[in-house]
Design a protein around this motif. Structure first.
Motif, PDB file in Angstrom:
ATOM      1  N   MET A 283       0.825  -1.205   0.000  1.00  0.00           N
ATOM      2  CA  MET A 283       0.000   0.000   0.000  1.00  0.00           C
ATOM      3  C   MET A 283       0.860   1.256   0.000  1.00  0.00           C
ATOM      4  O   MET A 283       0.567   2.229  -0.717  1.00  0.00           O
ATOM      5  CB  MET A 283      -0.934  -0.004   1.212  1.00  0.00           C
ATOM      6  N   GLN A 284       1.922   1.263   0.791  1.00  0.00           N
ATOM      7  CA  GLN A 284       2.812   2.421   0.830  1.00  0.00           C
ATOM      8  C   GLN A 284       3.436   2.664  -0.551  1.00  0.00           C
ATOM      9  O   GLN A 284       3.556   3.813  -1.008  1.00  0.00           O
ATOM     10  CB  GLN A 284       3.911   2.213   1.867  1.00  0.00           C
ATOM     11  N   THR A 285       3.830   1.584  -1.224  1.00  0.00           N
ATOM     12  CA  THR A 285       4.424   1.712  -2.556  1.00  0.00           C
ATOM     13  C   THR A 285       3.426   2.265  -3.551  1.00  0.00           C
ATOM     14  O   THR A 285       3.747   3.132  -4.374  1.00  0.00           O
ATOM     15  CB  THR A 285       4.932   0.335  -3.022  1.00  0.00           C
ATOM     16  N   ILE A 286       2.187   1.776  -3.492  1.00  0.00           N
ATOM     17  CA  ILE A 286       1.135   2.264  -4.400  1.00  0.00           C
ATOM     18  C   ILE A 286       0.875   3.736  -4.165  1.00  0.00           C
ATOM     19  O   ILE A 286       0.800   4.542  -5.104  1.00  0.00           O
ATOM     20  CB  ILE A 286      -0.142   1.434  -4.239  1.00  0.00           C
ATOM     21  N   PHE A 287       0.741   4.132  -2.895  1.00  0.00           N
ATOM     22  CA  PHE A 287       0.479   5.530  -2.579  1.00  0.00           C
ATOM     23  C   PHE A 287       1.650   6.421  -3.003  1.00  0.00           C
ATOM     24  O   PHE A 287       1.448   7.536  -3.504  1.00  0.00           O
ATOM     25  CB  PHE A 287       0.210   5.705  -1.087  1.00  0.00           C
ATOM     26  N   SER A 288       2.868   5.937  -2.793  1.00  0.00           N
ATOM     27  CA  SER A 288       4.042   6.726  -3.191  1.00  0.00           C
ATOM     28  C   SER A 288       4.099   6.898  -4.706  1.00  0.00           C
ATOM     29  O   SER A 288       4.418   7.973  -5.216  1.00  0.00           O
ATOM     30  CB  SER A 288       5.318   6.039  -2.701  1.00  0.00           C
TER      31      SER A 288
END
Length: 292
Positions: A283-288
């Motif tokens: 999720m962090q990667t997608i948001f970034s």
């Protein structure tokens, strides 16, 4: 990294090579076993209802399962000897060709073995020598098989998806996945129902089937292994990768008849990504990436 961790990783890597060799058999034979079973059931139904000509029963077929018959070259019928079936090494020694007729052997066979070995190594390096490692190795092997079976045939066999679902729930009971049992149960139910609702919404809107029931069962299994909280990250990464691959295949005119791409491989890829990096990191990667 300690020597014991490297030793565990090497041992599980060898195990992965052996399991990967068996997965090649599963990927090739299980769909054909299913087709034979369906044909036998249809023939039995025709006989029971008097539709079969003369009411004669079909001659019993030769055994065909994961153990029989011995592996053979599809071109010349050469029976594969034990020393021609050593993972990766035999492929290299044979230079990728049948020793009987010289027909090229698909590179997918050693790649499946190496991929399985790599996943097993990753599990051992993360969890060490434990039942948790064995559980996630089994999870990895099932997803490798499902990925390639679905890609080849658009089938996600119940013989793999349902045991995978129950194994996830049992692993939660045993504490091997660090997922509370309640979260695993809710994850399984939510995984199935979410795609079921998408399926029916799409069908009512377009009159077409956008996915199969096997996708529901696979997503339910992933919910059992990771808990309901991981369903959104898994479906997001599966959808993004699936869209990219689908667009690339369309531009290259490589879409199969009906212009569809099976979704199971991307669900499996999302599950493996969640295992390797964790749903939160995904999720962090997608948001970034989206700049959020």
């Amino acid at each position: 990294m300690t020597g014991s961790v490297l030793a565990d990783a090497a041992l599980f890597g060898v195990l992965g090579l052996l399991i990967g060799s068996f997965l090649n058999v599963v990927i090739h034979r299980l769909p054909r076993m299913m087709e034979r079973q369906w044909a036998a059931e249809c023939a039995q139904y025709a006989q029971d209802t008097g539709l079969a000509a003369g009411g004669q029963a079909a001659a019993p077929a030769e055994p065909f399962n994961l153990m029989q018959p011995r592996s053979r070259c599809p071109s010349c019928g050469h029976e594969v000897r034990w020393y021609e079936n050593i993972p990766v090494l035999s492929y290299i020694g044979l230079r990728g060709r049948c020793s009987g007729c010289g027909t090229r052997i698909s590179a997918r066979y050693p790649l499946v073995e190496l991929a399985t070995a790599g996943l097993f190594c990753a599990c051992a390096m993360r969890w060490g020598w434990s039942f948790t490692t064995l559980a996630w190795c089994g999870f990895s092997a099932a997803l490798v098989a499902l990925t390639l079976i679905d890609w080849d045939t658009t089938l996600l066999p119940d013989d793999i998806t349902l045991p995978l679902l129950w194994a996830g729930l049992l692993a939660a009971v045993a504490g091997w996945t660090a997922v509370p049992l309640a979260d695993a149960v809710v994850g399984a139910a939510a995984g199935y129902l979410s795609l079921w609702l998408v399926y029916w919404g799409f069908k009512l809107a377009t009159g077409k089937e956008g996915m199969g029931y096997g996708d529901f069962k696979l997503f339910a299994a992933l919910g059992a292994w990771f808990g309901w909280q991981a369903l959104v990250p898994i479906i997001l990464i599966a959808s993004v990768i699936g869209a990219i691959v689908g667009i690339a295949m369309k531009l290259a005119s490589n879409l199969r008849e009906g212009k569809y791409v099976p979704f199971g491989p991307f669900l499996a890829g999302g599950g493996l990504a969640a295992m390797l990096w964790g749903p939160g990191h995904i999720m962090q990667t997608i948001f970034s990436t989206l700049g959020l």
